[in-house]
Design a protein around this motif. Structure first.
Motif, PDB file in Angstrom:
ATOM      1  N   MET A 183     -44.163 -81.495 -25.181  1.00  0.00           N
ATOM      2  CA  MET A 183     -44.144 -80.291 -24.375  1.00  0.00           C
ATOM      3  C   MET A 183     -42.972 -79.413 -24.829  1.00  0.00           C
ATOM      4  N   ALA A 184     -43.179 -78.127 -24.880  1.00  0.00           N
ATOM      5  CA  ALA A 184     -42.155 -77.178 -25.336  1.00  0.00           C
ATOM      6  C   ALA A 184     -41.036 -77.056 -24.303  1.00  0.00           C
ATOM      7  N   GLU A 185     -39.861 -76.781 -24.806  1.00  0.00           N
ATOM      8  CA  GLU A 185     -38.690 -76.567 -23.956  1.00  0.00           C
ATOM      9  C   GLU A 185     -38.880 -75.282 -23.153  1.00  0.00           C
ATOM     10  N   PRO A 186     -38.546 -75.273 -21.851  1.00  0.00           N
ATOM     11  CA  PRO A 186     -38.705 -74.054 -21.047  1.00  0.00           C
ATOM     12  C   PRO A 186     -37.898 -72.885 -21.633  1.00  0.00           C
ATOM     13  N   LEU A 187     -38.378 -71.669 -21.415  1.00  0.00           N
ATOM     14  CA  LEU A 187     -37.715 -70.477 -21.948  1.00  0.00           C
ATOM     15  C   LEU A 187     -36.258 -70.384 -21.521  1.00  0.00           C
ATOM     16  N   TYR A 188     -35.979 -70.640 -20.239  1.00  0.00           N
ATOM     17  CA  TYR A 188     -34.593 -70.515 -19.776  1.00  0.00           C
ATOM     18  C   TYR A 188     -33.681 -71.471 -20.533  1.00  0.00           C
ATOM     19  N   GLN A 189     -34.199 -72.655 -20.859  1.00  0.00           N
ATOM     20  CA  GLN A 189     -33.400 -73.639 -21.583  1.00  0.00           C
ATOM     21  C   GLN A 189     -33.194 -73.216 -23.036  1.00  0.00           C
ATOM     22  N   GLN A 190     -34.215 -72.621 -23.641  1.00  0.00           N
ATOM     23  CA  GLN A 190     -34.088 -72.115 -25.013  1.00  0.00           C
ATOM     24  C   GLN A 190     -33.018 -71.020 -25.077  1.00  0.00           C
ATOM     25  N   ILE A 191     -33.019 -70.124 -24.090  1.00  0.00           N
ATOM     26  CA  ILE A 191     -32.052 -69.035 -24.065  1.00  0.00           C
ATOM     27  C   ILE A 191     -30.650 -69.590 -23.788  1.00  0.00           C
ATOM     28  N   ALA A 192     -30.546 -70.533 -22.849  1.00  0.00           N
ATOM     29  CA  ALA A 192     -29.247 -71.150 -22.545  1.00  0.00           C
ATOM     30  C   ALA A 192     -28.689 -71.841 -23.789  1.00  0.00           C
ATOM     31  N   THR A 193     -29.542 -72.503 -24.547  1.00  0.00           N
ATOM     32  CA  THR A 193     -29.107 -73.173 -25.775  1.00  0.00           C
ATOM     33  C   THR A 193     -28.603 -72.142 -26.777  1.00  0.00           C
ATOM     34  N   ASP A 194     -29.303 -71.023 -26.899  1.00  0.00           N
ATOM     35  CA  ASP A 194     -28.876 -69.960 -27.819  1.00  0.00           C
ATOM     36  C   ASP A 194     -27.506 -69.407 -27.418  1.00  0.00           C
ATOM     37  N   ILE A 195     -27.323 -69.120 -26.142  1.00  0.00           N
ATOM     38  CA  ILE A 195     -26.040 -68.588 -25.671  1.00  0.00           C
ATOM     39  C   ILE A 195     -24.941 -69.633 -25.838  1.00  0.00           C
ATOM     40  N   ALA A 196     -25.243 -70.901 -25.542  1.00  0.00           N
ATOM     41  CA  ALA A 196     -24.261 -71.977 -25.712  1.00  0.00           C
ATOM     42  C   ALA A 196     -23.829 -72.083 -27.175  1.00  0.00           C
ATOM     43  N   ARG A 197     -24.759 -71.930 -28.094  1.00  0.00           N
ATOM     44  CA  ARG A 197     -24.419 -71.965 -29.530  1.00  0.00           C
ATOM     45  C   ARG A 197     -23.507 -70.802 -29.903  1.00  0.00           C
ATOM     46  N   GLN A 198     -23.762 -69.630 -29.316  1.00  0.00           N
ATOM     47  CA  GLN A 198     -22.907 -68.469 -29.574  1.00  0.00           C
ATOM     48  C   GLN A 198     -21.484 -68.718 -29.065  1.00  0.00           C
ATOM     49  N   ILE A 199     -21.373 -69.410 -27.946  1.00  0.00           N
ATOM     50  CA  ILE A 199     -20.052 -69.741 -27.397  1.00  0.00           C
ATOM     51  C   ILE A 199     -19.359 -70.763 -28.294  1.00  0.00           C
ATOM     52  N   GLU A 200     -20.081 -71.818 -28.664  1.00  0.00           N
ATOM     53  CA  GLU A 200     -19.508 -72.878 -29.498  1.00  0.00           C
ATOM     54  C   GLU A 200     -19.098 -72.370 -30.875  1.00  0.00           C
ATOM     55  N   SER A 201     -19.837 -71.410 -31.419  1.00  0.00           N
ATOM     56  CA  SER A 201     -19.535 -70.902 -32.760  1.00  0.00           C
ATOM     57  C   SER A 201     -18.458 -69.818 -32.751  1.00  0.00           C
ATOM     58  N   GLY A 202     -18.078 -69.360 -31.556  1.00  0.00           N
ATOM     59  CA  GLY A 202     -17.035 -68.346 -31.468  1.00  0.00           C
ATOM     60  C   GLY A 202     -17.543 -66.917 -31.468  1.00  0.00           C
ATOM     61  N   VAL A 203     -18.862 -66.739 -31.523  1.00  0.00           N
ATOM     62  CA  VAL A 203     -19.421 -65.381 -31.431  1.00  0.00           C
ATOM     63  C   VAL A 203     -19.069 -64.808 -30.055  1.00  0.00           C
ATOM     64  N   LEU A 204     -19.232 -65.636 -29.023  1.00  0.00           N
ATOM     65  CA  LEU A 204     -18.792 -65.286 -27.670  1.00  0.00           C
ATOM     66  C   LEU A 204     -17.528 -66.090 -27.397  1.00  0.00           C
ATOM     67  N   LYS A 205     -16.457 -65.394 -27.053  1.00  0.00           N
ATOM     68  CA  LYS A 205     -15.161 -66.044 -26.865  1.00  0.00           C
ATOM     69  C   LYS A 205     -14.815 -66.155 -25.378  1.00  0.00           C
ATOM     70  N   PRO A 206     -13.907 -67.087 -25.025  1.00  0.00           N
ATOM     71  CA  PRO A 206     -13.485 -67.202 -23.623  1.00  0.00           C
ATOM     72  C   PRO A 206     -13.047 -65.848 -23.073  1.00  0.00           C
ATOM     73  N   GLY A 207     -13.550 -65.524 -21.888  1.00  0.00           N
ATOM     74  CA  GLY A 207     -13.236 -64.247 -21.250  1.00  0.00           C
ATOM     75  C   GLY A 207     -14.202 -63.135 -21.579  1.00  0.00           C
ATOM     76  N   ASP A 208     -15.030 -63.314 -22.622  1.00  0.00           N
ATOM     77  CA  ASP A 208     -16.028 -62.295 -22.960  1.00  0.00           C
ATOM     78  C   ASP A 208     -17.056 -62.162 -21.844  1.00  0.00           C
ATOM     79  N   LYS A 209     -17.451 -60.922 -21.591  1.00  0.00           N
ATOM     80  CA  LYS A 209     -18.499 -60.653 -20.605  1.00  0.00           C
ATOM     81  C   LYS A 209     -19.857 -60.735 -21.289  1.00  0.00           C
TER      82      LYS A 209
END
Length: 72
Positions: free
Chosen positions: A1-27
């Motif tokens: 079964m495919a991963e729910p959309l919200y989880q796919q998006i959360a994973t994408d945003i989490a990767r951006q945070i982990e990679s430093g694209v989104l930094k602590p304090g960024d809106k």
């Protein structure tokens, strides 16, 4: 079964945070902007934010927005 959309998006945003694209304090983009970026409904984005908040990756400030958590 495919991963729910919200989880796919959360994973994408989490990767951006982990990679430093989104930094602590960024809106994060607004709900409306995220809906346009990911081409999903506001409900999906709400679930995404709940998921990211539960993981401790972001926090909300009512009336101001959602921000990346400062990592310990």
């Amino acid at each position: 079964m495919a991963e729910p959309l919200y989880q796919q998006i959360a994973t994408d945003i989490a990767r951006q945070i982990e990679s430093g694209v989104l930094k602590p304090g960024d809106k994060l983009p607004s709900t409306r902007q995220l809906c346009e970026i990911y081409e999903v409904s506001e409900t999906v984005i709400r679930f995404t934010m709940i998921h990211l908040k539960a993981q401790g990756l972001v926090y909300g400030q009512p009336g101001r927005g959602v921000y990346v958590t400062k990592q310990q």
